[in-house]
Design a protein around this motif. Structure first.
Motif, short mmCIF file in Angstrom:
data_model
loop_
_atom_site.label_atom_id
_atom_site.label_comp_id
_atom_site.label_asym_id
_atom_site.label_seq_id
_atom_site.Cartn_x
_atom_site.Cartn_y
_atom_site.Cartn_z
N LEU A 9 0.83 -1.21 0.00
CA LEU A 9 0.00 0.00 0.00
C LEU A 9 0.87 1.26 0.00
CD1 LEU A 9 -2.77 1.44 0.33
CD2 LEU A 9 -2.47 1.20 2.81
N LEU A 10 1.91 1.24 0.82
CA LEU A 10 2.80 2.40 0.89
C LEU A 10 3.54 2.61 -0.43
CD1 LEU A 10 4.29 1.82 4.47
CD2 LEU A 10 2.59 3.54 3.79
N VAL A 11 3.99 1.52 -1.04
CA VAL A 11 4.71 1.63 -2.31
C VAL A 11 3.79 2.16 -3.40
CG1 VAL A 11 5.89 0.35 -4.13
CG2 VAL A 11 6.39 -0.15 -1.73
N VAL A 12 2.59 1.63 -3.48
CA VAL A 12 1.62 2.11 -4.47
C VAL A 12 1.32 3.59 -4.23
CG1 VAL A 12 -0.78 1.92 -5.25
CG2 VAL A 12 0.58 -0.15 -4.89
N ARG A 20 1.58 10.09 -10.82
CA ARG A 20 0.28 10.53 -11.33
C ARG A 20 -0.10 11.92 -10.83
NH1 ARG A 20 -5.38 7.04 -11.31
NH2 ARG A 20 -6.65 8.60 -12.38
N TRP A 21 0.11 12.14 -9.53
CA TRP A 21 -0.31 13.42 -8.96
C TRP A 21 0.81 14.45 -8.92
CZ3 TRP A 21 -2.35 9.80 -4.69
CH2 TRP A 21 -3.52 9.18 -5.14
N LYS A 22 2.01 14.06 -9.37
CA LYS A 22 3.16 14.96 -9.48
C LYS A 22 3.54 15.63 -8.16
CE LYS A 22 2.95 14.02 -13.84
NZ LYS A 22 3.86 12.99 -14.41
N ILE A 23 3.34 14.91 -7.08
CA ILE A 23 3.75 15.41 -5.76
C ILE A 23 5.25 15.20 -5.61
CG2 ILE A 23 3.52 15.02 -3.25
CD1 ILE A 23 0.62 14.26 -3.76
N SER A 24 5.92 16.11 -4.93
CA SER A 24 7.36 15.99 -4.72
C SER A 24 7.71 14.65 -4.10
CB SER A 24 7.84 17.11 -3.79
OG SER A 24 9.12 16.82 -3.27
N PRO A 25 8.74 13.95 -4.62
CA PRO A 25 9.15 12.69 -4.01
C PRO A 25 9.51 12.83 -2.53
CG PRO A 25 10.19 12.96 -6.15
CD PRO A 25 9.51 14.25 -5.83
N PHE A 26 10.05 13.98 -2.16
CA PHE A 26 10.36 14.22 -0.74
C PHE A 26 9.11 14.12 0.12
CE2 PHE A 26 10.26 17.53 2.60
CZ PHE A 26 11.13 16.93 3.51
N LEU A 27 8.05 14.81 -0.29
CA LEU A 27 6.81 14.77 0.47
C LEU A 27 6.17 13.38 0.43
CD1 LEU A 27 5.22 18.20 -0.53
CD2 LEU A 27 6.41 17.61 1.60
N ALA A 28 6.27 12.72 -0.74
CA ALA A 28 5.69 11.38 -0.86
C ALA A 28 6.38 10.39 0.08
CB ALA A 28 5.79 10.89 -2.30
N MET A 30 8.22 11.13 2.83
CA MET A 30 7.97 11.50 4.23
C MET A 30 6.56 11.12 4.64
SD MET A 30 10.66 12.66 5.67
CE MET A 30 9.97 13.43 7.13
N GLY A 31 5.60 11.33 3.73
CA GLY A 31 4.23 10.92 4.02
C GLY A 31 4.13 9.42 4.23
N ALA A 32 4.85 8.65 3.39
CA ALA A 32 4.84 7.20 3.54
C ALA A 32 5.46 6.78 4.86
CB ALA A 32 5.59 6.56 2.37
N ILE A 313 17.90 16.62 -4.06
CA ILE A 313 18.47 15.28 -3.96
C ILE A 313 18.71 14.92 -2.49
CG2 ILE A 313 20.43 13.82 -4.59
CD1 ILE A 313 20.80 15.73 -7.00
N LEU A 314 19.25 15.87 -1.73
CA LEU A 314 19.49 15.64 -0.31
C LEU A 314 18.19 15.37 0.43
CD1 LEU A 314 22.16 18.41 0.31
CD2 LEU A 314 22.57 15.96 0.31
N LEU A 315 17.16 16.14 0.13
CA LEU A 315 15.88 15.96 0.81
C LEU A 315 15.27 14.60 0.48
CD1 LEU A 315 14.31 19.52 0.41
CD2 LEU A 315 15.24 18.49 2.48
N ILE A 316 15.33 14.21 -0.79
CA ILE A 316 14.79 12.90 -1.18
C ILE A 316 15.56 11.78 -0.50
CG2 ILE A 316 14.51 11.31 -3.13
CD1 ILE A 316 13.97 13.78 -4.89
N THR A 317 16.89 11.93 -0.45
CA THR A 317 17.73 10.92 0.19
C THR A 317 17.38 10.78 1.67
OG1 THR A 317 19.53 11.34 -1.36
CG2 THR A 317 20.10 10.25 0.69
N GLY A 318 17.26 11.91 2.35
CA GLY A 318 16.91 11.88 3.77
C GLY A 318 15.52 11.32 4.00
N ALA A 319 14.56 11.67 3.15
CA ALA A 319 13.20 11.16 3.31
C ALA A 319 13.15 9.65 3.06
CB ALA A 319 12.27 11.88 2.33
N GLY A 320 13.94 9.18 2.08
CA GLY A 320 14.01 7.74 1.84
C GLY A 320 14.58 7.01 3.04
N ALA A 321 15.57 7.61 3.69
CA ALA A 321 16.14 7.00 4.89
C ALA A 321 15.12 6.98 6.03
CB ALA A 321 17.38 7.78 5.32
#
Length: 453
Positions: A9-12, A20-28, A30-32, A313-321
């Motif tokens: 569910l989180l991955v989807v 689809r909704w073009k939301i920033s990967p950082f927010l996506a 962190m939301g996950a 890139i830094l924000l996405i990396t940190g959010a992924g972590a």
């Protein structure tokens, strides 16, 4: 099963939010992380510390490495060093093998420079070689695209592999990742080159240029002249080679056999071989590429642009972590350990997860960061918790992040539009080329694993 269903569910959700909704990967991401913490019923008092410690710890470990690497790439791009490197290789290889020339140029340039930027920089050179040799523009486009793509996803200091190494816990062995990643990327590039060569005599009806000033209409001579006097060829390569050599040597001296002992020499070599120091030295050496009056002002401007480029890139990396930290602290770890250990999937898991995420949402970097975050809790279960296993897992993720580039990937549009390749043709050639390249890389990694694992 509920733990696995939550993960799916989180991955989807991440895919829908970013693609689809073009939301920033950082927010996506962190939301996950936050949603996953609640769905996995983490104690409320542990949610914020888990997210912030994972986020901050990752940026603390590799933030400067990503930043310095981005700065080197921007200076190479703006100073004309990328063009100087290309011309140096052309002097060696000549124009008898245009596809090989473009593939090799892309392979080298994309180690510090993002593949999108690399293609923009080198497109005029590709056009000039295409006209000079009479080979199909389709072939040289595929060769340059796949050459750039190979090192972009497999060889640090590109941010994707760096982030994966940090998430998986193998940043102390970046030298090994580079040492194995370079030949794996070479095999991937050769696979792309062979596919490109099959199209050497295939013509297509090019798209019209969008405007009279379209960058694809710029001649190579005009592009070269816009940089003024190009840097010396050796100086152009030096900011790339210096940190790569230092990191690899630093890893070698830390081997259990202690090839140079453990005295002062060891301390010095180990220090300069630390990724952040090696890249800082590479950045300092890149200053030699700046010429003419106002060097300090141009250097400051390029550093400022580098910070702006590295920020997302830094924000996405940190959010992924942070997302990975939540998964590691959840019951998912025990579930995977109990259910995956007997399947013998090994390196196929990181490859397939990365390929699915790449194909679904388009960004190789997001696919690499997300996959490595999810994979960290599974390493022991998959038999990849040794140093060699973790290194190969990083590379398997990079291989998966090539499969495949299509309409949701900005790189697909950069290549197809600058080369003026119709979309239908691009799907049959560019997309298929990235699939072949990623599979070739994974097969190579799997063969290496037979000797290392």
């Amino acid at each position: 099963m509920i733990n696995l269903a939550i993960l799916l569910l989180l991955v989807v959700g991440i895919v829908l939010a970013t693609a689809r909704w073009k939301i920033s990967p950082f927010l996506a991401l962190m939301g996950a992380a936050v949603l996953g913490a609640f769905l996995y019923r983490m104690p409320l008092a542990e949610i914020v510390p888990t997210i912030t410690e994972s986020f901050g710890g990752t940026l603390g470990n590799i933030g400067l490495v990503i930043l310095f690497g981005t700065m080197i790439g921007v200076i190479l791009e703006r100073s004309g060093a990328a063009i100087a490197m290309a011309e140096g290789l052309i002097k060696i290889l000549g124009t008898r093998f245009p596809n090989l020339t473009m593939s090799l140029i892309g392979y080298i340039v994309s180690i510090p420079v993002f593949c999108d930027s690399g293609y923009v920089i080198l497109n005029s050179l590709r056009k000039a070689i295409t006209v000079r040799t009479g080979v199909s523009a389709l072939a040289t486009s595929i060769a340059l695209m796949t050459g750039l793509y190979a090192t972009h996803t497999l060889v640090p200091p590109t941010p994707g592999p760096l982030a994966a190494a940090e998430n998986i816990g193998v940043t102390n062995n970046l030298g090994m990742i580079i040492a194995i990643g370079l030949p794996v990327a070479a095999v991937a590039a050769v696979a792309g080159l062979i596919f490109a060569s099959l199209h050497s005599r295939k013509e297509f009806t090019p798209l019209p240029a969008e405007t009279e000033t379209d960058i694809s209409g710029q001649s190579y001579e005009e592009l070269r002249a816009s940089y003024g006097r190009l840097p010396n060829g050796f100086l152009a390569f030096f900011p790339i080679l210096l940190p790569l050599v230092l990191i690899c040597v630093g890893s070698v001296v830390k081997l259990p056999s202690q090839p140079i002992g453990d005295g002062t020499l060891f301390d010095v070599v180990a220090f300069v071989g630390t990724p952040v120091i090696a890249l800082a030295l590479g950045l300092l050496s890149s200053v030699m590429l700046l010429r003419g009056h106002g060097k300090l002002a141009r250097f400051n401007e390029q550093i400022y642009d580098s910070v702006r480029l590295a920020g997302p890139i830094l924000l996405i990396t940190g959010a992924g972590a942070a997302f990975g930290g939540v998964l590691a602290a959840s019951p998912l770890t025990d579930f995977l350990s109990d259910n995956l250990s007997g399947l013998g999937l090994g390196l196929a898991v990181p490859f397939l997860i990365a390929a699915a995420l790449k194909t679904a949402q388009g960004s190789s970097t997001v696919a690499i960061v997300s996959t490595s975050a999810m994979l960290a809790p599974m390493l022991g279960t998959l038999g990849l918790d040794s140093t060699e296993g973790m290194v190969l897992a990083v590379l398997a993720i990079g291989a998966g992040a090539m499969v495949v580039s299509h309409a949701n990937d900005s790189y697909f549009w950069v290549v197809s539009q600058l080369s003026r390749i119709p979309v239908a043709t691009a799907y049959r050639t560019l997309t298929l080329a990235t699939a072949i390249e990623g599979l070739a890389a994974f097969v190579t990694i799997w063969v290496i694993s037979l000797f290392l694992l």
